[in-house]
Design a protein around this motif. Structure first.
Motif, PDB file in Angstrom:
ATOM      1  N   THR A  91       0.776  -1.239   0.000  1.00  0.00           N
ATOM      2  CA  THR A  91       0.000   0.000   0.000  1.00  0.00           C
ATOM      3  C   THR A  91       0.806   1.287   0.000  1.00  0.00           C
ATOM      4  O   THR A  91       0.229   2.360  -0.019  1.00  0.00           O
ATOM      5  CB  THR A  91      -0.933   0.032   1.227  1.00  0.00           C
ATOM      6  N   PHE A  92       2.152   1.221   0.022  1.00  0.00           N
ATOM      7  CA  PHE A  92       2.893   2.475   0.167  1.00  0.00           C
ATOM      8  C   PHE A  92       2.689   3.419  -1.008  1.00  0.00           C
ATOM      9  O   PHE A  92       2.653   4.623  -0.823  1.00  0.00           O
ATOM     10  CB  PHE A  92       4.375   2.271   0.474  1.00  0.00           C
ATOM     11  N   GLU A  93       2.533   2.890  -2.219  1.00  0.00           N
ATOM     12  CA  GLU A  93       2.293   3.782  -3.358  1.00  0.00           C
ATOM     13  C   GLU A  93       0.942   4.493  -3.215  1.00  0.00           C
ATOM     14  O   GLU A  93       0.816   5.671  -3.534  1.00  0.00           O
ATOM     15  CB  GLU A  93       2.360   3.021  -4.686  1.00  0.00           C
ATOM     16  N   TYR A  94      -0.059   3.773  -2.699  1.00  0.00           N
ATOM     17  CA  TYR A  94      -1.359   4.396  -2.449  1.00  0.00           C
ATOM     18  C   TYR A  94      -1.248   5.444  -1.341  1.00  0.00           C
ATOM     19  O   TYR A  94      -1.906   6.474  -1.383  1.00  0.00           O
ATOM     20  CB  TYR A  94      -2.415   3.346  -2.075  1.00  0.00           C
ATOM     21  N   GLY A  95      -0.423   5.158  -0.348  1.00  0.00           N
ATOM     22  CA  GLY A  95      -0.189   6.122   0.721  1.00  0.00           C
ATOM     23  C   GLY A  95       0.447   7.401   0.208  1.00  0.00           C
ATOM     24  O   GLY A  95       0.105   8.500   0.648  1.00  0.00           O
ATOM     25  N   ILE A  96       1.375   7.252  -0.736  1.00  0.00           N
ATOM     26  CA  ILE A  96       2.017   8.421  -1.334  1.00  0.00           C
ATOM     27  C   ILE A  96       0.983   9.262  -2.075  1.00  0.00           C
ATOM     28  O   ILE A  96       0.908  10.477  -1.892  1.00  0.00           O
ATOM     29  CB  ILE A  96       3.167   7.992  -2.277  1.00  0.00           C
ATOM     30  N   VAL A  97       0.150   8.611  -2.886  1.00  0.00           N
ATOM     31  CA  VAL A  97      -0.871   9.335  -3.656  1.00  0.00           C
ATOM     32  C   VAL A  97      -1.892   9.981  -2.726  1.00  0.00           C
ATOM     33  O   VAL A  97      -2.249  11.147  -2.902  1.00  0.00           O
ATOM     34  CB  VAL A  97      -1.557   8.398  -4.676  1.00  0.00           C
ATOM     35  N   ALA A  98      -2.350   9.238  -1.719  1.00  0.00           N
ATOM     36  CA  ALA A  98      -3.324   9.790  -0.773  1.00  0.00           C
ATOM     37  C   ALA A  98      -2.731  10.995  -0.038  1.00  0.00           C
ATOM     38  O   ALA A  98      -3.418  12.011   0.144  1.00  0.00           O
ATOM     39  CB  ALA A  98      -3.759   8.725   0.225  1.00  0.00           C
ATOM     40  N   SER A  99      -1.467  10.904   0.343  1.00  0.00           N
ATOM     41  CA  SER A  99      -0.812  12.028   1.025  1.00  0.00           C
ATOM     42  C   SER A  99      -0.734  13.246   0.116  1.00  0.00           C
ATOM     43  O   SER A  99      -0.920  14.375   0.564  1.00  0.00           O
ATOM     44  CB  SER A  99       0.594  11.632   1.476  1.00  0.00           C
ATOM     45  N   LEU A 100      -0.454  13.018  -1.171  1.00  0.00           N
ATOM     46  CA  LEU A 100      -0.410  14.138  -2.112  1.00  0.00           C
ATOM     47  C   LEU A 100      -1.773  14.799  -2.262  1.00  0.00           C
ATOM     48  O   LEU A 100      -1.874  16.023  -2.344  1.00  0.00           O
ATOM     49  CB  LEU A 100       0.087  13.666  -3.484  1.00  0.00           C
ATOM     50  N   ILE A 101      -2.819  13.990  -2.300  1.00  0.00           N
ATOM     51  CA  ILE A 101      -4.175  14.540  -2.421  1.00  0.00           C
ATOM     52  C   ILE A 101      -4.518  15.364  -1.188  1.00  0.00           C
ATOM     53  O   ILE A 101      -5.003  16.494  -1.288  1.00  0.00           O
ATOM     54  CB  ILE A 101      -5.203  13.409  -2.655  1.00  0.00           C
TER      55      ILE A 101
END
Length: 189
Positions: A91-101
């Motif tokens: 999930t780290f890539e999703y975490g990166i995207v969610a953090s950017l949003i």
């Protein structure tokens, strides 16, 4: 004419992800501190995000100057440890995207606490991604240490740049906000 401009803009936007080139060269990144130190300077996304976070915190969160550096070092280190343990592996890539949003939303509403939390989340998930990639390397601690030192230096450069922009550039605050939006969009791309 309008359609031609739209096509040109679409073409330029499609090339942005290839310009980031954040993660090539990891096969040689397993060699030690210097490889880790150099890595953030060779990826456009690393360089832009660290500078941008420094610039942003110079504008939006005056109390986050040096405290921010410490928080980012801790978040990146914690992320490396989690990644090396395989935590967040899926999930780290999703975490990166969610953090950017969340970071983009925090910028829009000028919410300093949400801005800080999302920036720390982004940093932690980014550390987890690299920790996972380096987990089986015999030099992971050295590479991670090099990356942490380099990211802290880049962040500090961003703080300095932010101060210069805010103090000496006409409409500097507005320029910083526009750049922040552009960086958030580039990060999502």
């Amino acid at each position: 004419m309008h359609h031609l401009k739209t096509k040109i803009l679409a073409g330029v936007l499609l090339t942005l992800p290839t310009l980031a080139m954040a993660h090539p060269g990891h096969e040689s990144a397993h060699s030690g501190f210097m490889a880790g130190f150099i890595h953030p300077f060779t990826g456009l996304d690393h360089l832009m995000m660290a500078i941008a976070l420094g610039v942003l915190f110079s504008k939006f969160a005056k109390q986050w100057k040096i405290t921010g550096v410490i928080a980012f070092i801790m978040a990146l280190s914690f992320g490396f440890v989690l990644g090396m343990q395989g935590i967040f592996a899926a999930t780290f890539e999703y975490g990166i995207v969610a953090s950017l949003i969340v970071l983009a939303v925090a910028l829009c509403v000028r919410h300093q606490v949400l801005l800080a939390i999302s920036a720390i989340g982004l940093t932690m998930f980014h550390g987890a991604a690299h920790g996972y990639e380096l987990a089986h390397s015999g030099n992971a601690v050295y590479v991670a240490s090099g990356m942490i030192v380099a990211m802290a230096l880049i962040y500090l450069a961003g703080l300095g740049l932010g101060e210069v922009i805010r103090r000496y550039v006409p409409y500097g605050d507005k320029m910083v906000a526009a750049c922040a939006a552009a960086v958030a969009l580039l990060g999502l791309a």
